[in-house]
Design a protein around this motif. Structure first.
Motif, short mmCIF file in Angstrom:
data_model
loop_
_atom_site.label_atom_id
_atom_site.label_comp_id
_atom_site.label_asym_id
_atom_site.label_seq_id
_atom_site.Cartn_x
_atom_site.Cartn_y
_atom_site.Cartn_z
N ARG A 186 -5.88 3.44 2.57
CA ARG A 186 -6.66 2.52 2.92
C ARG A 186 -7.96 2.17 1.90
NH1 ARG A 186 -11.51 1.66 5.26
NH2 ARG A 186 -11.87 -0.25 6.58
N GLU A 187 -8.63 3.04 1.44
CA GLU A 187 -9.74 2.88 0.35
C GLU A 187 -9.34 2.50 -0.58
OE1 GLU A 187 -12.76 6.62 1.97
OE2 GLU A 187 -11.02 7.03 0.55
N LEU A 188 -7.97 2.75 -1.36
CA LEU A 188 -7.54 2.10 -2.46
C LEU A 188 -7.18 0.61 -2.52
CD1 LEU A 188 -5.48 5.10 -3.65
CD2 LEU A 188 -7.28 4.26 -5.01
N GLU A 189 -6.41 0.33 -1.29
CA GLU A 189 -5.99 -1.06 -1.11
C GLU A 189 -7.43 -1.98 -0.75
OE1 GLU A 189 -4.13 -4.41 0.17
OE2 GLU A 189 -3.35 -2.56 -0.72
N ASN A 190 -8.42 -1.43 -0.18
CA ASN A 190 -9.57 -2.20 0.08
C ASN A 190 -10.55 -2.21 -1.21
OD1 ASN A 190 -8.86 -2.71 2.52
ND2 ASN A 190 -10.04 -1.42 3.56
N LEU A 191 -10.17 -1.86 -2.13
CA LEU A 191 -11.11 -1.91 -3.53
C LEU A 191 -10.95 -3.09 -3.74
CD1 LEU A 191 -9.94 1.11 -5.57
CD2 LEU A 191 -12.11 0.84 -4.56
N GLY A 192 -9.94 -4.01 -3.71
CA GLY A 192 -10.04 -5.49 -4.17
C GLY A 192 -8.89 -5.98 -4.85
N ARG A 193 -8.86 -6.96 -5.44
CA ARG A 193 -7.71 -7.42 -6.33
C ARG A 193 -7.76 -7.04 -7.57
NH1 ARG A 193 -4.60 -12.29 -4.71
NH2 ARG A 193 -3.48 -12.03 -6.88
N TYR A 209 5.57 6.56 -5.96
CA TYR A 209 5.03 7.91 -5.52
C TYR A 209 4.80 7.97 -4.12
CZ TYR A 209 1.55 11.12 -4.38
OH TYR A 209 0.80 12.16 -3.84
N GLY A 210 4.21 6.91 -3.29
CA GLY A 210 4.03 6.85 -2.13
C GLY A 210 5.29 6.88 -1.21
N SER A 211 6.71 6.29 -1.53
CA SER A 211 7.51 6.19 -0.78
C SER A 211 8.54 7.45 -1.02
CB SER A 211 8.43 4.84 -1.13
OG SER A 211 8.67 4.83 -2.74
N ASN A 212 8.13 8.36 -1.78
CA ASN A 212 8.83 9.72 -2.27
C ASN A 212 8.92 10.65 -1.28
OD1 ASN A 212 10.85 10.17 -4.49
ND2 ASN A 212 9.62 8.45 -5.30
N PRO A 213 9.97 11.38 -0.84
CA PRO A 213 9.65 12.72 -0.03
C PRO A 213 8.93 13.54 -1.05
CG PRO A 213 11.89 12.29 -0.84
CD PRO A 213 11.30 11.11 -1.30
N ASP A 214 8.58 14.71 -0.44
CA ASP A 214 8.14 15.94 -1.34
C ASP A 214 7.15 15.26 -2.44
OD1 ASP A 214 7.79 18.27 -2.97
OD2 ASP A 214 10.03 18.55 -2.96
N ASN A 222 -2.93 1.38 -5.09
CA ASN A 222 -2.19 2.21 -4.08
C ASN A 222 -2.30 3.57 -4.78
OD1 ASN A 222 0.16 2.64 -5.46
ND2 ASN A 222 0.83 0.22 -4.97
N THR A 223 -1.66 4.65 -3.85
CA THR A 223 -1.69 5.80 -4.12
C THR A 223 -0.64 6.06 -5.52
OG1 THR A 223 0.16 6.29 -2.66
CG2 THR A 223 -2.56 7.01 -1.96
N GLY A 224 0.02 5.35 -5.63
CA GLY A 224 1.16 5.50 -6.74
C GLY A 224 0.46 5.09 -8.17
N HIS A 225 -0.85 4.55 -8.04
CA HIS A 225 -1.50 4.05 -9.30
C HIS A 225 -2.27 5.33 -9.82
CE1 HIS A 225 -1.09 -0.15 -7.75
NE2 HIS A 225 -0.23 0.14 -8.85
N VAL A 226 -2.56 6.27 -9.04
CA VAL A 226 -3.78 7.17 -9.24
C VAL A 226 -2.97 8.66 -9.26
CG1 VAL A 226 -5.72 5.77 -8.52
CG2 VAL A 226 -4.65 7.51 -6.98
N HIS A 227 -1.85 8.81 -8.57
CA HIS A 227 -0.96 10.40 -8.50
C HIS A 227 0.01 10.08 -9.29
CE1 HIS A 227 -3.54 11.81 -5.30
NE2 HIS A 227 -3.62 10.41 -4.93
N VAL A 253 1.47 0.72 2.34
CA VAL A 253 0.26 0.17 2.60
C VAL A 253 -0.63 0.17 3.83
CG1 VAL A 253 -1.13 -1.93 2.10
CG2 VAL A 253 0.87 -1.80 0.92
N VAL A 254 -1.77 1.00 3.77
CA VAL A 254 -2.71 1.29 4.94
C VAL A 254 -3.79 0.39 4.94
CG1 VAL A 254 -4.01 3.06 6.37
CG2 VAL A 254 -1.82 3.76 4.92
N TYR A 255 -3.86 -0.57 6.05
CA TYR A 255 -4.84 -1.43 6.02
C TYR A 255 -6.07 -1.15 6.73
CZ TYR A 255 -1.41 -4.88 4.27
OH TYR A 255 -0.52 -5.56 3.43
N GLU A 256 -5.69 -0.25 7.80
CA GLU A 256 -6.80 0.45 8.79
C GLU A 256 -6.38 1.82 8.91
OE1 GLU A 256 -5.61 -2.68 11.38
OE2 GLU A 256 -6.83 -4.13 10.06
#
Length: 728
Positions: A97-104, A450-455, A477-482, A632-635
């Motif tokens: 959520r925090e990553l999504e809310n950083l902005g465009r 990254y976020g959609s993968n198992p394990d 999103n998390t896939g941009h930083v992990h 994507v987590v909005y809230e």
């Protein structure tokens, strides 16, 4: 306050909240009403009839998911100074959520091994680096991943670029969601999509809703279910969890439903997680014993009738009850309701596909439909409820590892192209190849691989072994930083309603709609088609038959699609006619299927054993919350499940007591694949004892890379876990 129904005045209040976030309710309303398809699920909203309008023309049709996605795209841009001030380590500590809310995203950014920060680079620097790397890389050492957020035009152009480049390692995100639906339907009726149109649902007197929660994930479907209940129809929900919105929903656009509420489920069955296949066979056995099979349909329109009926007779009630967790009497009640139905629709989501036997589940649903002739005529049929708004279109226009024969041959004969014939890898095979350093470059058109993968640990390690990973995105999103590659480049692209030229999308009812695009909200992001064409020109300028400058225009791409994709011929004229159309040959109102002999295929299965029966074991399924869409987590809140946070595991009170825990005690959740510490165990009466819920994608660390062998879809459901007290 405990929430006891879905929708309602709370949803109306939410609209005003999102309006404020968007800079004003009227501004948000105008954005939602623009002639663009909805950015979230594939129910088919918007297009040339205007946003908030479904395929039948009904208005107003809007939901929280639509508003969440739209408001996210209306965020201000991330300032270029942010990247220098915020380290990679700090970004990795942020929640989805925090990553999504950083902005465009408004500037291309790059990470290189050894750096502690992303750096802002120019578009020219980004293109130069990507093109040079691809030129220096053997084509089969690359993979190309597509989300369903993008357009048919962008998807077609990028898969064309990848194939002309020389690889078939081309995947859309359905491999991790509904691939089992496509494979299962192809193996039964020879067509991988819904067999019905929206009108058929409105004619049904019974809907089976299996393994899904549309009240949260596809809310506009609730209006359809409301109308079905009002005309005396029934809804059988099969789900290990009693979901609030499926019990009672208040449709905000309907005054009576808004005030009084609408009871959705007429019958609610709670099998164990993984028990669906046994339950489906049990219903079929009950139908046969009750004498309500359609013998003429089975004899005239189905293959393997005898072996299927014999398998039903051989299956014992003891095995059915033990493996499904549902008593014979309850199964017979459901079969009786089905036996009285004249027009039944079978709908399902990832509670069916996210298993090691996901294809078997879909085949069993198809067999249950065929055994009473509930397919191949109006008002009944099969309805996989698709997620991403254009995931079905991606598959249609060629975003698959193995290109359909007709498209392959047409591209070569009509456009004089030479395409690769080597087998393409599925998504998990690409991840494994990256882990083994057999693939060195990744290219992602949207999504969060990254976020959609198992394990999750394995996914991060595999992606980090890439030499380069390119991602086209609107927000972080998390896939941009992990799982950062040696060189990671993130390119900011326009949202669908900001595109400078019209694009198209395909709904889950096989309906192709046009989005007009619109004015850009921020300087910086570029059209996906423009980005792809620019890379194509720099990488493959000498390719005969492709004018990359012309390919910057979506109308040109539609001419190509019309020429090579069966059923898409009408797309060629959409610029002039604006006429939206349904793809021919996919709706079955006659029992003539696309199999070799035109008959449906009945399949026989061995029922898998029920897992996780140890004293301290539970069966876990990962789920999405009310406040998210896909990864994507909005809230943080999950309103309908009355949860205010996501670091929880929801367990039946009997199991909490059995394991000697107390509500909100911190526990360690462990599977064969990974563990999570400091998780709050919460007593949750709505779930079937012996089972548990945790939130996706955070809980992916617990999910193994076990795949359905037929579809290569990971088993995000039915994960065996153990809980121990945690000191954190």
């Amino acid at each position: 306050m405990t929430v006891g129904s879905g929708g309602g005045f709370r949803a109306i209040q939410y609209t005003w909240i999102k309006g404020r976030e968007a800079g004003g309710f009227w501004k948000l309303f105008q954005a939602l009403r623009s002639r663009n398809t909805c950015k979230t699920c594939a129910l088919g909203m918007g297009g040339q009839k205007g946003g908030m309008v479904n395929e039948k023309g009904a208005f107003p049709e809007v939901c929280k998911k639509s508003m969440q996605a739209m408001v996210a795209d209306m965020q201000p841009g991330i300032e270029p100074t942010f990247w220098a001030k915020t380290s990679i380590a700090a970004l990795q500590q942020m929640s989805p959520r925090e990553l999504e809310n950083l902005g465009r995203l408004v500037h291309p950014i790059r990470y290189q091994t050894g750096s502690e920060h992303f750096e802002v680079i120019s578009w020219q620097q980004a293109f130069s680096s990507i093109i040079c790397k691809l030129k220096a890389t053997a084509a089969d050492k690359s993979f190309w991943y597509f989300s369903g957020r993008s357009s048919n035009e962008a998807g077609f152009l990028l898969q064309l670029l990848a194939r002309v480049y020389g690889t078939n390692h081309i995947n859309n995100c359905s491999y991790y969601c509904h691939q089992a639906s496509g494979v299962g339907l192809m193996s039964t009726i020879g067509s991988p999509t819904a067999t019905i149109v929206l009108d058929d649902v409105d004619q049904a007197d019974l809907v089976f809703l299996i393994g899904g929660n549309p009240a949260s994930n596809h809310p506009r479907l609730m209006t359809t279910l409301m109308h079905l209940r009002r005309r005396g129809g029934k809804v059988i929900v099969i789900n290990p969890v009693r979901e609030t919105g499926l019990m009672k929903f208040r449709v905000p656009s309907d005054p009576i439903s808004l005030v009084m509420g609408t009871k959705i489920a007429s019958h609610y069955v709670q099998p164990h997680i993984g028990g669906d296949l046994a339950l489906l066979w049990g219903i079929a056995k009950s139908v046969k014993q009750a004498g309500t099979l359609d013998d003429a349909f089975l004899a005239n329109h189905c293959r393997h009738r005898e072996s299927w009926l014999a398998a039903i007779d051989q299956l014992s009630w003891q095995e059915i009850e033990q493996k499904s967790g549902v008593a014979r009497g309850e199964i017979e009640t459901i079969a009786e309701v089905y036996g009285q139905s004249k027009h039944a629709v079978f709908a399902w989501t990832m509670g069916i596909t996210h298993h090691a036997h996901g294809v078997d589940n879909v085949q069993a649903i198809a067999s249950l439909a065929m055994c009473r002739g509930m397919i191949g005529r109006p008002g009944c049929g099969m309805m996989p409820i698709r997620g991403h708004s254009n995931i079905q279109g991606m598959g249609s226009v060629g975003v698959t590892p193995n290109l359909r024969k007709q498209i392959f041959e047409s591209l070569q004969s009509k456009f004089n192209l030479t395409l690769p014939t080597s087998p393409g890898k599925d998504t998990m095979a690409c991840m494994e190849a990256a882990s083994n350093s057999e693939i060195s470059v990744g290219f992602c058109l949207g999504g969060n691989l990254y976020g959609s993968n198992p394990d999750s640990k394995y996914a991060a390690e595999a992606l980090s072994r890439l030499e380069m990973n390119v991602m086209l995105s609107t927000t972080m999103n998390t896939g941009h930083v992990h799982g950062l590659a040696g060189e990671t480049i993130i390119l900011p692209v326009l949202a669908r309603d900001e595109e400078p030229e019209p694009t198209t999308q395909e709904s889950m009812f096989n309906f192709v709609r046009m989005s007009d695009g619109g004015p850009r909200r921020l300087p910086g992001p570029r059209s996906e088609v423009e980005v792809i064409a620019t890379i194509g020109k720099g990488l493959l300028s000498a390719t005969p038959g492709i004018d990359w400058d012309a390919m910057r225009h979506t109308a040109t791409i539609r001419q190509w699609i019309a020429a090579v994709v069966p059923g898409y011929e009408k797309i060629a004229a959409m610029n002039e006619t604006k006429e939206e159309f349904q793809i021919a040959g996919r709706t079955f109102h006659q029992p003539a299927f696309h199999t070799a002999d035109g008959r449906g295929v009945l399949h026989v299965h061995s029922l898998p054993p029920l897992k996780g029966t140890g004293d301290r074991q539970l069966r876990l399924m990962t789920v999405r919350s009310e406040g998210q869409f896909n990864t994507v987590v909005y809230e943080e809140e999950d309103v309908y499940r009355n949860q205010e946070r996501r670091d929880v595991i929801l367990v039946h009170p009997e199991d909490v007591k059995r394991m000697n825990f107390v509500h909100d005690q911190r526990v360690t959740v462990k599977s064969d694949t990974g563990e999570m510490t400091g998780i709050l165990v919460r007593a949750y009466e709505a779930i079937r004892p012996g089972n548990a819920l945790m939130y996706y994608p955070e809980a992916n660390v617990l999910v193994s890379r076990c795949l359905d062998s037929k579809s290569k879809t990971p088993a995000f459901k039915g994960v065996v876990i153990e809980l121990t007290a945690s000191g954190k």
